[in-house]
Design a protein around this motif. Structure first.
Motif, PDB file in Angstrom:
ATOM      1  N   THR A 121      62.293   6.434  15.467  1.00  0.00           N
ATOM      2  CA  THR A 121      62.108   5.534  16.550  1.00  0.00           C
ATOM      3  C   THR A 121      63.357   5.718  17.283  1.00  0.00           C
ATOM      4  OG1 THR A 121      60.935   4.033  15.274  1.00  0.00           O
ATOM      5  CG2 THR A 121      62.015   3.180  17.061  1.00  0.00           C
ATOM      6  N   ARG A 139      58.273   5.864  19.424  1.00  0.00           N
ATOM      7  CA  ARG A 139      58.153   6.172  18.073  1.00  0.00           C
ATOM      8  C   ARG A 139      57.394   7.448  17.777  1.00  0.00           C
ATOM      9  NH1 ARG A 139      57.469   0.627  18.386  1.00  0.00           N
ATOM     10  NH2 ARG A 139      55.309   0.743  18.711  1.00  0.00           N
ATOM     11  N   THR A 143      54.619   7.890   9.650  1.00  0.00           N
ATOM     12  CA  THR A 143      54.267   6.651   8.988  1.00  0.00           C
ATOM     13  C   THR A 143      55.407   5.905   8.906  1.00  0.00           C
ATOM     14  OG1 THR A 143      53.883   7.296   6.920  1.00  0.00           O
ATOM     15  CG2 THR A 143      51.945   7.453   8.176  1.00  0.00           C
ATOM     16  N   THR A 147      58.932   0.044  13.278  1.00  0.00           N
ATOM     17  CA  THR A 147      57.889  -0.500  14.329  1.00  0.00           C
ATOM     18  C   THR A 147      58.403  -1.576  14.887  1.00  0.00           C
ATOM     19  OG1 THR A 147      57.286  -2.111  12.469  1.00  0.00           O
ATOM     20  CG2 THR A 147      55.673  -0.112  12.616  1.00  0.00           C
ATOM     21  N   GLN A 149      59.875  -3.381  18.743  1.00  0.00           N
ATOM     22  CA  GLN A 149      59.064  -3.316  19.814  1.00  0.00           C
ATOM     23  C   GLN A 149      60.104  -3.835  20.924  1.00  0.00           C
ATOM     24  OE1 GLN A 149      55.622  -2.950  19.873  1.00  0.00           O
ATOM     25  NE2 GLN A 149      55.541  -2.737  17.783  1.00  0.00           N
TER      26      GLN A 149
END
Length: 272
Positions: A121, A139, A143, A147, A149
């Motif tokens: 990221t 990103r 997997t 995450t 934002q």
């Protein structure tokens, strides 16, 4: 004759404001802004008690502030009895700031390219008090990529992106941040001083700031800061992800040169 415009900065202490020594400072407005700022990206709603604890304000004061902000549309009551969420009026404030950051559009494909290379990221951020707020995030399809934002808050002291800001800040900026931390909590100020010392050492040794399992135990990251021009604040950019897929060696040997080159490209653009 107009009154002189005061110079407002992070060195203004809570004690000074409480004793009224800064006659230009509007305490009620400051507290209202503190209430809005205490909402984080992961919060769906907050109670009066939670707001009180985060802002360090009496619950009775919070009740009046929340009532006023709700009347103006900056907060909405999501359930009877007092849980509140940010209202649509706050969108105008945030969207206006983001709209001025043209560099985000320029940076996005370059950040995505680095994120895909590293399987990680990549985020661009600006400082707010003792945090870095993400203003753009890219990103990889991996997997395991983080995450986080746009709008996520990352601590200055323990994260690579926070330390990059501390290392690239001027002495005056660092002094202002230390003063802010001291007014809030002496232990926070001590941790921040340690972070500054580490950030400066890392920049000298590696040419970037690092955090290997210090922000979160299973997350590694590196970051660099760069200066903006005009009305834009100083910016920082990082690359990070789970330590299981991003080793210290890979980040420093393979990712760092690309991250530094990206920061220089953004800094030299007319949008920075």
């Amino acid at each position: 004759m107009n009154a002189p415009t005061p110079e407002l900065n992070d060195t203004t202490s809570a004690d000074t404001l409480k004793t009224g020594e800064d006659r230009y400072f509007i305490t009620a407005l400051s507290r209202g802004l503190d209430v809005l700022a205490c909402f984080r990206s992961g919060d769906s709603s907050l109670s009066n008690q939670q707001i009180s604890e985060r802002c360090g304000l009496p619950k009775s004061t919070v009740t009046r502030i929340v009532y006023t902000l709700t009347k103006r549309g900056y907060l909405i009551q999501v359930e009877p009895g007092g849980r509140y969420a940010l209202g649509t009026a706050t969108l105008a404030l945030g969207s206006s700031m983001l709209a001025r950051m043209d560099i985000r559009q320029f940076a996005r494909p370059l950040m995505q390219e680095l994120a895909d290379f590293a399987g990680a990221t990549v985020a661009l951020g600006v400082r707010d008090r003792l945090s870095i707020i993400y203003t753009e995030v890219a990103r990889s399809a991996a997997t395991l990529a983080l995450t986080l934002q746009v709008g996520s808050r990352i601590p200055l002291a323990t994260s690579a992106i926070g330390r990059a800001f501390l290392a690239s800040a001027s002495e005056r900026e660092r002094a202002a941040i230390m003063k802010l931390a001291s007014d809030m909590d002496e232990s926070a100020a001590s941790a921040l001083q340690e972070a500054i010392d580490k950030a400066l050492r890392d920049y000298q040794e590696y040419g970037c700031a690092t955090s290997f399992g210090e922000w979160q135990g299973d997350v590694n990251g590196i970051a660099v800061g760069f200066r903006s021009s005009g009305a834009m604040p100083a910016l920082v950019i990082n690359c990070g992800g789970p330590s299981s897929s991003l080793s210290k060696e890979f980040l420093l040997a393979e990712v760092k040169p690309r991250l530094v080159a990206l920061a220089k490209k953004l800094e030299s653009s007319s949008l920075a």
